[in-house]
Scaffold this motif. Structure first.
Motif, PDB file in Angstrom:
ATOM      1  N   GLU A 180     -11.920  13.762   2.803  1.00 43.01           N
ATOM      2  CA  GLU A 180     -10.587  14.346   2.658  1.00 43.01           C
ATOM      3  C   GLU A 180      -9.661  13.442   1.861  1.00 43.01           C
ATOM      4  O   GLU A 180      -9.739  12.222   1.971  1.00 43.01           O
TER       5      GLU A 180
ATOM      6  N   ALA B 228      -1.948   4.123   4.339  1.00 40.58           N
ATOM      7  CA  ALA B 228      -1.468   3.709   5.674  1.00 40.58           C
ATOM      8  C   ALA B 228      -1.855   4.734   6.736  1.00 40.58           C
ATOM      9  O   ALA B 228      -2.277   4.374   7.832  1.00 40.58           O
TER      10      ALA B 228
ATOM     11  N   ALA C 270      -2.229   2.089   9.616  1.00 37.99           N
ATOM     12  CA  ALA C 270      -1.744   0.722   9.368  1.00 37.99           C
ATOM     13  C   ALA C 270      -0.724   0.332  10.426  1.00 37.99           C
ATOM     14  O   ALA C 270       0.016   1.180  10.946  1.00 37.99           O
TER      15      ALA C 270
ATOM     16  N   GLY D 202      -5.454  -8.605   2.065  1.00 33.10           N
ATOM     17  CA  GLY D 202      -5.026  -8.683   3.464  1.00 33.10           C
ATOM     18  C   GLY D 202      -6.111  -9.277   4.347  1.00 33.10           C
ATOM     19  O   GLY D 202      -7.021  -9.969   3.860  1.00 33.10           O
TER      20      GLY D 202
ATOM     21  N   GLY E 202       0.802  -1.217   0.000  1.00 34.50           N
ATOM     22  CA  GLY E 202       0.000   0.000   0.000  1.00 34.50           C
ATOM     23  C   GLY E 202       0.832   1.262   0.000  1.00 34.50           C
ATOM     24  O   GLY E 202       2.064   1.232   0.018  1.00 34.50           O
TER      25      GLY E 202
HETATM   26  C1  FAD Z   1      -0.970  -9.128   1.781  1.00 41.24           C
HETATM   27  C2  FAD Z   1      -1.501  -7.979   2.603  1.00 41.24           C
HETATM   28  C3  FAD Z   1      -1.086  -7.804   3.900  1.00 41.24           C
HETATM   29  C4  FAD Z   1      -1.544  -6.725   4.664  1.00 41.24           C
HETATM   30  N1  FAD Z   1      -1.079  -6.575   5.927  1.00 41.24           N
HETATM   31  C5  FAD Z   1      -1.487  -5.502   6.654  1.00 41.24           C
HETATM   32  C6  FAD Z   1      -0.959  -5.291   7.962  1.00 41.24           C
HETATM   33  O1  FAD Z   1      -0.130  -6.038   8.464  1.00 41.24           O
HETATM   34  N2  FAD Z   1      -1.396  -4.200   8.637  1.00 41.24           N
HETATM   35  C7  FAD Z   1      -2.302  -3.315   8.115  1.00 41.24           C
HETATM   36  O2  FAD Z   1      -2.648  -2.335   8.789  1.00 41.24           O
HETATM   37  N3  FAD Z   1      -2.816  -3.503   6.877  1.00 41.24           N
HETATM   38  C8  FAD Z   1      -2.432  -4.555   6.132  1.00 41.24           C
HETATM   39  N4  FAD Z   1      -2.939  -4.753   4.885  1.00 41.24           N
HETATM   40  C9  FAD Z   1      -3.976  -3.854   4.359  1.00 41.24           C
HETATM   41  C10 FAD Z   1      -3.408  -2.699   3.506  1.00 41.24           C
HETATM   42  O3  FAD Z   1      -2.165  -3.004   3.000  1.00 41.24           O
HETATM   43  C11 FAD Z   1      -3.302  -1.425   4.304  1.00 41.24           C
HETATM   44  O4  FAD Z   1      -4.563  -1.099   4.804  1.00 41.24           O
HETATM   45  C12 FAD Z   1      -2.767  -0.264   3.453  1.00 41.24           C
HETATM   46  O5  FAD Z   1      -2.386   0.776   4.318  1.00 41.24           O
HETATM   47  C13 FAD Z   1      -3.757   0.258   2.428  1.00 41.24           C
HETATM   48  O6  FAD Z   1      -3.082   1.166   1.593  1.00 41.24           O
HETATM   49  P1  FAD Z   1      -3.528   1.390   0.073  1.00 41.24           P
HETATM   50  O7  FAD Z   1      -2.730   2.503  -0.474  1.00 41.24           O
HETATM   51  O8  FAD Z   1      -3.487   0.131  -0.697  1.00 41.24           O
HETATM   52  O9  FAD Z   1      -5.029   1.861   0.273  1.00 41.24           O
HETATM   53  P2  FAD Z   1      -6.289   1.453  -0.620  1.00 41.24           P
HETATM   54  O10 FAD Z   1      -6.544   0.005  -0.473  1.00 41.24           O
HETATM   55  O11 FAD Z   1      -6.155   1.996  -1.986  1.00 41.24           O
HETATM   56  O12 FAD Z   1      -7.425   2.270   0.140  1.00 41.24           O
HETATM   57  C14 FAD Z   1      -7.828   1.901   1.439  1.00 41.24           C
HETATM   58  C15 FAD Z   1      -8.689   3.040   2.013  1.00 41.24           C
HETATM   59  O13 FAD Z   1      -7.852   4.180   2.192  1.00 41.24           O
HETATM   60  C16 FAD Z   1      -8.368   5.290   1.462  1.00 41.24           C
HETATM   61  N5  FAD Z   1      -7.229   6.033   0.947  1.00 41.24           N
HETATM   62  C17 FAD Z   1      -6.183   5.565   0.203  1.00 41.24           C
HETATM   63  N6  FAD Z   1      -5.326   6.570  -0.081  1.00 41.24           N
HETATM   64  C18 FAD Z   1      -5.852   7.690   0.488  1.00 41.24           C
HETATM   65  C19 FAD Z   1      -5.452   9.063   0.530  1.00 41.24           C
HETATM   66  N7  FAD Z   1      -4.349   9.501  -0.055  1.00 41.24           N
HETATM   67  N8  FAD Z   1      -6.253   9.932   1.177  1.00 41.24           N
HETATM   68  C20 FAD Z   1      -7.395   9.527   1.790  1.00 41.24           C
HETATM   69  N9  FAD Z   1      -7.829   8.256   1.781  1.00 41.24           N
HETATM   70  C21 FAD Z   1      -7.056   7.354   1.137  1.00 41.24           C
HETATM   71  C22 FAD Z   1      -9.246   4.707   0.367  1.00 41.24           C
HETATM   72  O14 FAD Z   1     -10.250   5.607  -0.018  1.00 41.24           O
HETATM   73  C23 FAD Z   1      -9.814   3.489   1.080  1.00 41.24           C
HETATM   74  O15 FAD Z   1     -10.921   3.878   1.866  1.00 41.24           O
HETATM   75  C24 FAD Z   1      -2.481  -5.821   4.095  1.00 41.24           C
HETATM   76  C25 FAD Z   1      -2.907  -5.999   2.777  1.00 41.24           C
HETATM   77  C26 FAD Z   1      -2.425  -7.057   2.023  1.00 41.24           C
HETATM   78  C27 FAD Z   1      -2.866  -7.211   0.594  1.00 41.24           C
END
Ligand code: FAD
Length: 319
Positions: free
Chosen positions: A182, A127, A132, A222, A122
């Motif tokens: 936001e 995050a 995260a 995830g 991500g």
């Molecule tokens: C294999 C795997 C393992 C994972 N392990 C963990 C872990 O250990 N811990 C953990 O916390 N998460 C984990 N995750 C979940 C994920 O990686 C996190 O939640 C990550 O921070 C999401 O980031 P993203 O950019 O992909 O967000 P997205 O999936 O694109 O979006 C998630 C949410 O955030 C919002 N968002 C994204 N970018 C912004 C921005 N710039 N401004 C405002 N809102 C925004 C989106 O609108 C959406 O609501 C995992 C996922 C996978 C696939």
């Protein structure tokens, strides 16, 4: 400027999702502000009213979102801002920077504080929004300031918040609570001087742990469910969970344990399957649809409730 009819499956780590009516990838804050001005002229009131008041959904790397099969009748805006800049003790990082990129940068510069995020997928924006965390660490511990754009008003407004005003809590922040009002564009981080060798060792251990325990061989988003805070579970049941309780960063019962004990490992629906390797992951094994995944989510909630009287909460975002 906006691309029409973009397949969201291409922007989802799950490879699931119908078309977005409009899609825009921004490279700067200015790009976003101009795009929003245009969007307000273009978007019919009905679209805005039906979707968060603005008709806009912010996308990071799509590692935590289940897009619907019907797609999204609005604008998907990806703030792909790629800034990494050191200013004294502070590191300013753009929302579009991948956590993996940032971790590599910090190793090179001997800056410590994000080792726990080795292997975390991500972007920085995603995050911060979800606070995260993993291996006992959380992004909130290194955030000094967050810059965001309030897109809910007729004129886009830039907001700067210090750590306290971000209201961080377990997998949450003010940005999550504000529900798409936001767009996070930048975060200012505070890091300490680190020992490169030690940092590298911890990061590699964390990446290896994920490779061993998580079904990374299949498209996934995830953990589907939040781990269950021990304090939310009836006191007389605590003893039976003694051997599985972990700190995350407070005592929790892993959702994976409950799903496994409910006998759901390996159960599939259409192209989706409850991973036998890590039952809190529902993986896309063969062209799964969002409907397949939703069916399994319902099944898990029902069976875990029946067996343990515990209501699992979803950690993922549905659109
Ligand atoms: C294999 C795997 C393992 C994972 N392990 C963990 C872990 O250990 N811990 C953990 O916390 N998460 C984990 N995750 C979940 C994920 O990686 C996190 O939640 C990550 O921070 C999401 O980031 P993203 O950019 O992909 O967000 P997205 O999936 O694109 O979006 C998630 C949410 O955030 C919002 N968002 C994204 N970018 C912004 C921005 N710039 N401004 C405002 N809102 C925004 C989106 O609108 C959406 O609501 C995992 C996922 C996978 C696939």
């Amino acid at each position: 400027m906006f691309v029409e009819n973009v397949k969201l499956s291409s922007y989802s780590n799950y490879k699931i999702g119908g078309p977005a009516r409009y899609f825009f990838e921004a490279k700067s804050i200015d790009d976003i502000i101009k795009a929003l001005e245009k969007w307000r002229l273009l978007a019919p009131y009905q679209i805005r009213k039906a979707n968060f008041g603005s008709g806009v959904f912010t996308l990071g790397a799509g590692t935590n979102i289940l897009f619907g099969d019907e797609g999204f009748n609005g604008l998907i805006l990806k703030p792909n801002i790629q800034l990494i800049k050191k200013e004294g003790d502070i590191l300013r990082v753009g929302a579009g920077v991948l956590i993996s990129q940032l971790v590599d940068y910090l190793i090179n510069k001997n800056l410590s504080g994000l080792e726990w995020a080795g292997g975390l997928p991500g972007t920085v924006g995603g995050a911060v929004r979800g606070n995260a965390g993993s291996f006992g660490g959380e992004i909130q511990t290194i955030v000094k300031e967050v810059v965001s754009l309030d897109i809910s008003r007729p004129q886009t407004k830039i907001i700067r918040r210090n750590n306290r005003d971000c209201n961080f809590s377990y997998r949450s922040s003010i940005f999550k609570l504000n529900k798409n009002r936001e767009i996070i564009v930048e975060a200012a981080l505070i890091l300490k001087k680190g020992d490169r060798k030690l940092m590298q060792t911890i990061i590699e251990e964390n990446i290896n742990y994920r490779r061993q325990k998580q079904p990374l061989e299949h498209p996934n988003i995830g953990s589907i469910f939040k781990n269950v805070a021990l304090k939310k579970v009836a006191k007389n049941a605590h003893k039976s969970f003694n051997s599985v309780i972990k700190n995350d960063p407070f005592p929790v019962i892993p959702a994976a344990h409950l799903i496994s004990e409910a006998g759901l490992k390996g159960i599939s629906h259409g192209g989706a399957m409850i991973s036998p390797k890590h039952p809190n992951f529902i993986v896309n094994v063969l062209g799964a649809t969002a409907k397949d995944v939703k069916n399994l989510i319902q099944l898990v909630k029902k069976e875990v409730k029946k067996k343990f009287n515990i209501g699992l909460e979803e950690e993922i975002v549905r659109l």
